[in-house]
Design an enzyme around this catalytic site. Sequence first.
Site, PDB file in Angstrom:
ATOM      1  N   GLY A  84       8.963  42.042  25.203  1.00  0.00           N
ATOM      2  CA  GLY A  84       8.333  43.277  24.746  1.00  0.00           C
ATOM      3  C   GLY A  84       6.828  43.127  24.598  1.00  0.00           C
ATOM      4  O   GLY A  84       6.286  42.014  24.661  1.00  0.00           O
ATOM      5  N   GLN A  86       5.089  43.141  22.071  1.00  0.00           N
ATOM      6  CA  GLN A  86       4.742  42.265  20.951  1.00  0.00           C
ATOM      7  C   GLN A  86       5.545  40.965  20.963  1.00  0.00           C
ATOM      8  O   GLN A  86       5.813  40.373  19.918  1.00  0.00           O
ATOM      9  CB  GLN A  86       4.927  43.010  19.637  1.00  0.00           C
ATOM     10  CG  GLN A  86       3.927  44.143  19.419  1.00  0.00           C
ATOM     11  CD  GLN A  86       2.488  43.654  19.405  1.00  0.00           C
ATOM     12  OE1 GLN A  86       2.198  42.527  19.003  1.00  0.00           O
ATOM     13  NE2 GLN A  86       1.567  44.502  19.848  1.00  0.00           N
ATOM     14  N   SER A  87       5.909  40.511  22.140  1.00  0.00           N
ATOM     15  CA  SER A  87       6.701  39.284  22.266  1.00  0.00           C
ATOM     16  C   SER A  87       5.915  38.052  21.824  1.00  0.00           C
ATOM     17  O   SER A  87       4.852  37.739  22.373  1.00  0.00           O
ATOM     18  CB  SER A  87       7.132  39.108  23.723  1.00  0.00           C
ATOM     19  OG  SER A  87       7.646  37.809  23.944  1.00  0.00           O
ATOM     20  N   ASN A  88       6.455  37.347  20.837  1.00  0.00           N
ATOM     21  CA  ASN A  88       5.857  36.079  20.412  1.00  0.00           C
ATOM     22  C   ASN A  88       6.045  35.005  21.481  1.00  0.00           C
ATOM     23  O   ASN A  88       5.190  34.146  21.684  1.00  0.00           O
ATOM     24  CB  ASN A  88       6.491  35.616  19.103  1.00  0.00           C
ATOM     25  CG  ASN A  88       6.273  36.597  17.979  1.00  0.00           C
ATOM     26  OD1 ASN A  88       5.151  36.953  17.656  1.00  0.00           O
ATOM     27  ND2 ASN A  88       7.357  37.062  17.369  1.00  0.00           N
ATOM     28  N   ALA A  90       6.127  35.495  24.728  1.00  0.00           N
ATOM     29  CA  ALA A  90       5.148  35.720  25.788  1.00  0.00           C
ATOM     30  C   ALA A  90       3.779  35.182  25.372  1.00  0.00           C
ATOM     31  O   ALA A  90       3.092  34.508  26.158  1.00  0.00           O
ATOM     32  CB  ALA A  90       5.058  37.213  26.108  1.00  0.00           C
TER      33      ALA A  90
END
Length: 342
Positions: A84, A86-88, A90
């Site tokens: 997403g 706000q993917s941590n 990523a």
Amino acid sequence: MPHDLTHLEAALAAYPRATLLEGATPIQKLSRLSNLPELNGCNLYVKRDDLTGLGGGGNKLRKLEFLLGEALAAGADTLVTWGGFQSNHARLTAAVAAQQGLACELILTPSAVRHDDDFCHNGNVVLDALFGANMHRLPPGSAPDAYAADLVEKLKQQGKQPFVMPLGGSSPRGSLGYAACAAEILHQADALGLQFDRIIVPNGSAGTHSGLLAGVTLARSCTQIVGYSVLATEDQAAATTLDKTRQVLQLLDPATSLEESAVHVDGSQRGQAYGAPTDTMLEAVRLLGSREGLLTDPVYSGKAFAGMLAAVRRGDYPAGSNLLFVMTGGLPGLFAYRTAFD
């Protein structure tokens, strides 16, 4: 029952592993919270996996140690992953790529429940760009795994050597990072003269929960792992965690079995959807911040911490219980949820 870490640590040593952490993350007692009468005499501790330094920190670095080890062994020059906005995972994949001198391709998908400007342009998204990642923002309804497969083929045609980091880093190989963390926790508990009755974690893509459960199982520890589902329904998360834990054990020791009853997942804190704020999450984040000066993210740890508080307040654990909460990081996500805290 005493645990035995020899077998677990020898099994982990068979897999290539990059060093991304600066050492063991600390375990700290939440003294002011533990003294609240409403918490019924339970001793609350936190495992500070938010304090891993690279890229803003967080639990995904433990998974990336084993995934990066595999990628480097395969001669990769480009890391590809998706998640997403706000993917941590990523964000930390991008940070790891920057540190290692690798290219990074991030495939980002919009949220079904958050569309405000802070969510779409603040928090982790800002950091992804700072780490030099090439970002692919997909429209709603897209299939990021299919997009990733096409991208990998294009990169190969360009002469690149791409390596796909799985969603959340939570493949069986990535989950080895939390089997290693289980060993770390058991060593620290011994040094503190403690036995933790429960280790409590958020359960999203299930890699953290599965790795810890595989680790304590192989170490023959009696500590239970409790996961609070933030992504799937309770039944779906339990099934995924059981399957993934068995896959991790297959990597470590195929002779070790796992009963279904060993998986403990609570779905009470998920809310209407993944990433949707809840009143209990907001209260838990504010309580931990105002009583202990510690920050948890709104998507994962905030909801799991709310679940632990609810269980303790109900009297689910007897006085004197030692409960260890794994703080998985994700701090940049707080800034993406500014309006929820307003």
